[in-house]
Design a protein around this motif. Structure first.
Motif, PDB file in Angstrom:
ATOM      1  N   ALA A  40       0.841  -1.208   0.000  1.00  0.00           N
ATOM      2  CA  ALA A  40       0.000   0.000   0.000  1.00  0.00           C
ATOM      3  C   ALA A  40       0.872   1.252   0.000  1.00  0.00           C
ATOM      4  O   ALA A  40       0.594   2.219  -0.720  1.00  0.00           O
ATOM      5  N   ALA A  41       1.942   1.231   0.803  1.00  0.00           N
ATOM      6  CA  ALA A  41       2.856   2.376   0.851  1.00  0.00           C
ATOM      7  C   ALA A  41       3.554   2.554  -0.500  1.00  0.00           C
ATOM      8  O   ALA A  41       3.684   3.680  -0.993  1.00  0.00           O
ATOM      9  N   ASP A  42       3.995   1.452  -1.105  1.00  0.00           N
ATOM     10  CA  ASP A  42       4.626   1.536  -2.431  1.00  0.00           C
ATOM     11  C   ASP A  42       3.686   2.195  -3.431  1.00  0.00           C
ATOM     12  O   ASP A  42       4.068   3.107  -4.170  1.00  0.00           O
ATOM     13  N   ARG A  43       2.444   1.731  -3.456  1.00  0.00           N
ATOM     14  CA  ARG A  43       1.469   2.268  -4.414  1.00  0.00           C
ATOM     15  C   ARG A  43       1.156   3.739  -4.129  1.00  0.00           C
ATOM     16  O   ARG A  43       0.954   4.520  -5.048  1.00  0.00           O
ATOM     17  N   LEU A  44       1.099   4.090  -2.850  1.00  0.00           N
ATOM     18  CA  LEU A  44       0.803   5.479  -2.490  1.00  0.00           C
ATOM     19  C   LEU A  44       1.915   6.415  -2.954  1.00  0.00           C
ATOM     20  O   LEU A  44       1.644   7.500  -3.468  1.00  0.00           O
ATOM     21  N   TYR A  45       3.165   5.986  -2.810  1.00  0.00           N
ATOM     22  CA  TYR A  45       4.280   6.815  -3.283  1.00  0.00           C
ATOM     23  C   TYR A  45       4.260   6.931  -4.807  1.00  0.00           C
ATOM     24  O   TYR A  45       4.509   7.998  -5.360  1.00  0.00           O
ATOM     25  N   ILE A  46       3.971   5.829  -5.487  1.00  0.00           N
ATOM     26  CA  ILE A  46       3.891   5.882  -6.950  1.00  0.00           C
ATOM     27  C   ILE A  46       2.761   6.822  -7.370  1.00  0.00           C
ATOM     28  O   ILE A  46       2.943   7.679  -8.243  1.00  0.00           O
ATOM     29  N   LEU A  47       1.586   6.691  -6.719  1.00  0.00           N
ATOM     30  CA  LEU A  47       0.449   7.548  -7.039  1.00  0.00           C
ATOM     31  C   LEU A  47       0.778   9.018  -6.778  1.00  0.00           C
ATOM     32  O   LEU A  47       0.526   9.886  -7.627  1.00  0.00           O
ATOM     33  N   ALA A  48       1.356   9.305  -5.609  1.00  0.00           N
ATOM     34  CA  ALA A  48       1.709  10.691  -5.276  1.00  0.00           C
ATOM     35  C   ALA A  48       2.676  11.259  -6.300  1.00  0.00           C
ATOM     36  O   ALA A  48       2.536  12.412  -6.739  1.00  0.00           O
ATOM     37  N   THR A  49       3.644  10.453  -6.709  1.00  0.00           N
ATOM     38  CA  THR A  49       4.653  10.918  -7.656  1.00  0.00           C
ATOM     39  C   THR A  49       4.043  11.207  -9.019  1.00  0.00           C
ATOM     40  O   THR A  49       4.270  12.274  -9.595  1.00  0.00           O
ATOM     41  N   ILE A  50       3.264  10.249  -9.553  1.00  0.00           N
ATOM     42  CA  ILE A  50       2.770  10.444 -10.922  1.00  0.00           C
ATOM     43  C   ILE A  50       1.753  11.579 -11.006  1.00  0.00           C
ATOM     44  O   ILE A  50       1.761  12.340 -11.970  1.00  0.00           O
ATOM     45  N   VAL A  51       0.906  11.705  -9.990  1.00  0.00           N
ATOM     46  CA  VAL A  51      -0.076  12.797 -10.019  1.00  0.00           C
ATOM     47  C   VAL A  51       0.623  14.157  -9.894  1.00  0.00           C
ATOM     48  O   VAL A  51       0.334  15.089 -10.655  1.00  0.00           O
ATOM     49  N   ALA A  52       1.573  14.251  -8.960  1.00  0.00           N
ATOM     50  CA  ALA A  52       2.288  15.520  -8.790  1.00  0.00           C
ATOM     51  C   ALA A  52       3.091  15.876 -10.041  1.00  0.00           C
ATOM     52  O   ALA A  52       3.103  17.032 -10.473  1.00  0.00           O
ATOM     53  N   LEU A  53       3.743  14.879 -10.649  1.00  0.00           N
ATOM     54  CA  LEU A  53       4.533  15.156 -11.861  1.00  0.00           C
ATOM     55  C   LEU A  53       3.632  15.518 -13.044  1.00  0.00           C
ATOM     56  O   LEU A  53       4.005  16.327 -13.890  1.00  0.00           O
ATOM     57  N   ALA A  54       2.441  14.923 -13.092  1.00  0.00           N
ATOM     58  CA  ALA A  54       1.502  15.289 -14.157  1.00  0.00           C
ATOM     59  C   ALA A  54       0.981  16.707 -13.963  1.00  0.00           C
ATOM     60  O   ALA A  54       0.855  17.470 -14.929  1.00  0.00           O
ATOM     61  N   ILE A  55       0.690  17.076 -12.715  1.00  0.00           N
ATOM     62  CA  ILE A  55       0.244  18.447 -12.429  1.00  0.00           C
ATOM     63  C   ILE A  55       1.328  19.437 -12.844  1.00  0.00           C
ATOM     64  O   ILE A  55       1.038  20.498 -13.399  1.00  0.00           O
ATOM     65  N   ARG A  56       2.577  19.082 -12.611  1.00  0.00           N
ATOM     66  CA  ARG A  56       3.704  19.948 -13.004  1.00  0.00           C
ATOM     67  C   ARG A  56       4.031  19.850 -14.497  1.00  0.00           C
ATOM     68  O   ARG A  56       4.932  20.515 -14.981  1.00  0.00           O
ATOM     69  N   GLU A  57       3.322  18.977 -15.213  1.00  0.00           N
ATOM     70  CA  GLU A  57       3.508  18.762 -16.652  1.00  0.00           C
ATOM     71  C   GLU A  57       4.886  18.193 -16.990  1.00  0.00           C
ATOM     72  O   GLU A  57       5.437  18.437 -18.063  1.00  0.00           O
TER      73      GLU A  57
END
Length: 195
Positions: free
Chosen positions: A75-92
């Motif tokens: 769950a922690a692994d997936r949460l870090y992946i999710l946080a990373t991809i969403v934040a990087l997408a927001i930053r384009e």
């Protein structure tokens, strides 16, 4: 309370505490990326990676492998992946369609949950391919983030990061299909035993 397969029902253990701390760090990590504090975000990720390694080692060393730990760690692994991809997408930094591809895989696997519950099956074990996919993705996005930095570090990290992204994404989907095959086989085996 110890189960027959050596997995404890205990909640308060050192490895579980480390996994829980890792989960708490994910929102802070997300904010650091959005605020473009990339070096601090990478430091949080390094600490998270160390605790991820340590909780597994300690669980085996201290004989504290637990069902909760088996749930918290991925769950922690997936949460870090999710946080990373969403934040990087927001930053384009990465495209939103890549976020959709990765989240689509999560939806695909989650759709198997009702089948597992209906047949009262245990969760299939994480496959080597699943572990390899997670490894690739956990290292991919920090490298992509480093690729946003100027100079030689960025030039080196950018292609390496994207190589990890493509391998990790492909393996993530392959692991998802293998998971579905495992569930199908478990349902078949249980049906054969009850005939």
């Amino acid at each position: 309370m110890e189960s027959t397969n050596g997995v404890s029902g205990r909640i308060v253990t050192v490895p579980n505490a480390l996994s829980f701390l890792r989960l708490l760090g994910a929102p802070f990590f997300f904010w650091l990326i959005l605020a473009e504090h990339d070096w601090w975000a990478l430091l949080v990720l390094v600490i998270s990676g160390f605790t991820d390694y340590a909780d597994g080692k300690l669980a085996r060393l201290l004989n504290q492998t637990s069902r909760l730990g088996q749930l918290l760690d991925p769950a922690a692994d997936r949460l870090y992946i999710l946080a990373t991809i969403v934040a990087l997408a927001i930053r384009e930094v990465i495209p939103w369609w890549l976020v959709s591809v990765l989240l689509g895989r999560e939806v695909f696997v989650a759709a198997l949950g009702p089948v597992i519950r209906r047949h009262r099956l245990p969760l299939p074990p994480v496959s080597f391919i699943g572990k390899a996919a997670t490894f690739n993705l956990i290292y991919a996005f920090p490298l992509v983030l480093l690729g946003e930095q100027g100079g030689a570090v960025g030039e080196f990290a950018r292609p390496l990061g994207w190589a990890f992204v493509w391998w990790g994404t492909a393996l993530y989907w392959v692991a998802g299909f293998f998971y579905a095959v495992q569930v199908r086989q478990m349902v078949h085996d249980k049906s054969a035993r009850t005939r």
